[in-house]
Design an enzyme around this catalytic site. Structure first.
Site, short mmCIF file in Angstrom:
data_model
loop_
_atom_site.label_atom_id
_atom_site.label_comp_id
_atom_site.label_asym_id
_atom_site.label_seq_id
_atom_site.Cartn_x
_atom_site.Cartn_y
_atom_site.Cartn_z
N ARG A 57 0.78 -1.38 0.41
CA ARG A 57 0.07 -0.39 0.28
C ARG A 57 1.62 0.78 -0.15
NH1 ARG A 57 -2.45 -3.66 1.81
NH2 ARG A 57 -0.98 -4.51 2.72
N THR A 58 1.92 1.64 1.11
CA THR A 58 2.27 2.92 1.00
C THR A 58 3.23 2.98 0.15
OG1 THR A 58 2.93 1.90 3.63
CG2 THR A 58 4.10 3.84 3.09
N LYS A 86 25.96 -2.62 -0.11
CA LYS A 86 27.84 -2.97 -0.25
C LYS A 86 28.53 -1.76 0.39
CE LYS A 86 27.65 -2.88 -5.67
NZ LYS A 86 28.04 -1.11 -6.59
N ARG A 107 11.34 3.43 3.60
CA ARG A 107 10.61 2.76 4.63
C ARG A 107 12.40 2.37 4.31
NH1 ARG A 107 5.89 -1.31 4.43
NH2 ARG A 107 4.90 1.39 5.26
N HIS A 135 5.23 5.61 11.63
CA HIS A 135 4.56 5.36 10.11
C HIS A 135 3.34 7.19 10.07
CE1 HIS A 135 3.33 4.01 6.11
NE2 HIS A 135 3.50 2.94 6.86
N1 CP Z 1 -0.51 0.13 5.69
C1 CP Z 1 0.94 -0.19 5.16
O1 CP Z 1 1.67 0.11 5.53
O2 CP Z 1 1.01 -1.15 4.26
P1 CP Z 1 1.76 -1.66 3.78
O3 CP Z 1 3.24 -2.04 4.18
O4 CP Z 1 1.61 -2.67 2.51
O5 CP Z 1 2.77 -0.57 3.01
#
Ligand code: CP
Length: 340
Positions: A57-58, A86, A107, A135
């Site tokens: 999603r993100t 590396k 991320r 998040h």
């Molecule tokens: N909600 C969320 O962060 O989903 P993903 O891990 O798929 O990005």
């Protein structure tokens, strides 16, 4: 808050008017996200999407949001595709990649790593999740969804009653959401988890310091009786030292239609940041809830595009120009956004 040129790293950066600003801009993104209009306001701009942990999603909604604003996306996924494998530092990686992009979404599995990267970046960095820390864009889309769902029921976020269920220790989405709820008034929060996976004490203290009523519980059924929202979460198995340890907690709190019917108020909204764990040993939200109209999980994911579009337009300072670079779409778009 000064959005233009800012990193979005933590909910701690936001005051309530900033949240309202994001939500107002997100509302204005609907014609584009729902495929009625096309805008080219970010024509020529590049998003660097760097995801060093699995994401559906993100990662994809950040990319879609940027594409819907007319920009292009360059993705790096996994350490093995990056020179970090590396031995390159986050500092060097940030100096390099911020020369190739106008904004970066990132991320990373380590807490604080996205902030470390941002400190060396020459362009704004949006935190797509750093370990079990935060998040923030998920919390914003969650609250945006809560606001919409409650508004359809004649309610406001102030005086919300919410149960957060599952792995509250490692779940970064609930950490950020709790911090965001501290900006609102008179909220009742029930935190349902095994003792070992309780919400970190500093976050519970922040909720209480904001004047909210906080109850911690290990019982699902009694905790979901008088709430507006049940926010379920997955056991974050990737944060445990072994699968066996995660297995101790998986499947502990399962919500299905019969439990919902027996214990929840009729209009209780069911949320989850996703992914939900649909393996038979887990099923924290059972598939038999899929036809329940109060299951808001896919409205959440659609809302994520609106909120991430809003954040891009704000940090790149084009929120007021979006409509000037727009036209109607040419293609058949169907009715997939009807009723949202
Ligand atoms: N909600 C969320 O962060 O989903 P993903 O891990 O798929 O990005």
């Amino acid at each position: 808050m000064q959005f233009a040129g800012s990193h979005i790293l933590s909910i701690a950066q936001f005051e309530r008017p900033d949240v309202e600003r994001v939500f107002a801009v997100a509302d204005s993104m609907e014609p584009y996200a729902h495929r009625r209009r096309v805008t080219k306001v970010l024509d020529g701009a590049i998003l660097g999407a760097m995801f060093f942990e699995p994401s559906t999603r993100t990662r994809v909604s950040f990319g879609s949001a940027f594409n819907l604003l007319g920009g292009e996306v360059r993705e790096t996924t996994g350490f093995e595709q990056s020179a970090i494998a590396k031995g390159e530092s986050l500092y060097d990686t940030a100096r390099v990649l911020s020369g190739y992009s106008d904004v970066i979404a990132m991320r990373h599995p380590q807490e604080g790593s996205v902030a470390e990267f941002a400190a060396a970046s020459r362009v704004p960095v949006l935190n797509g999740g750093d370990g079990s820390n935060e998040h923030p864009t998920q919390a914003l889309l969650d609250l945006y969804t809560i606001r919409k769902e409650l508004s359809a029921r004649g309610r406001d976020v102030d005086r919300l009653r919410i149960a957060m269920v599952g792995d509250l220790r490692f779940g970064r989405t609930v950490h950020s959401l709790c911090k965001l709820l501290c900006l609102f008034q008179g909220i009742q929060v029930v935190l349902v988890s095994p003792v070992e996976l309780r919400m970190p004490g500093d976050i519970v203290e922040q909720l209480r310091a904001a004047g909210h009523d906080v109850l911690e519980s290990e019982a699902l059924e009694s905790s979901i009786r008088h709430v507006d929202i049940v926010y379920s979460t997955r056991i974050q198995e990737e944060r445990f030292s072994s699968q066996q340890e995660a297995d101790l907690y998986r499947g502990r709190f399962r919500l299905n239609q019969s439990i919902y019917t027996e214990h929840c108020e009729p209009n209780t909204v069911i949320m989850h940041p996703l992914p939900r764990d649909s393996r038979v040993t887990a099923r924290e939200l059972d598939d038999d809830l899929n036809d329940n109209p109060n299951l808001a999980i896919f409205r959440q994911t659609d809302n994520g595009v609106l909120v991430r579009m809003a954040l891009f337009t704000l940090v790149l300072d084009v929120a007021e120009q979006v409509h000037r670079h727009a036209r109607d779409v040419n293609w058949y778009t169907g009715g997939r956004f009807d009723g949202l």
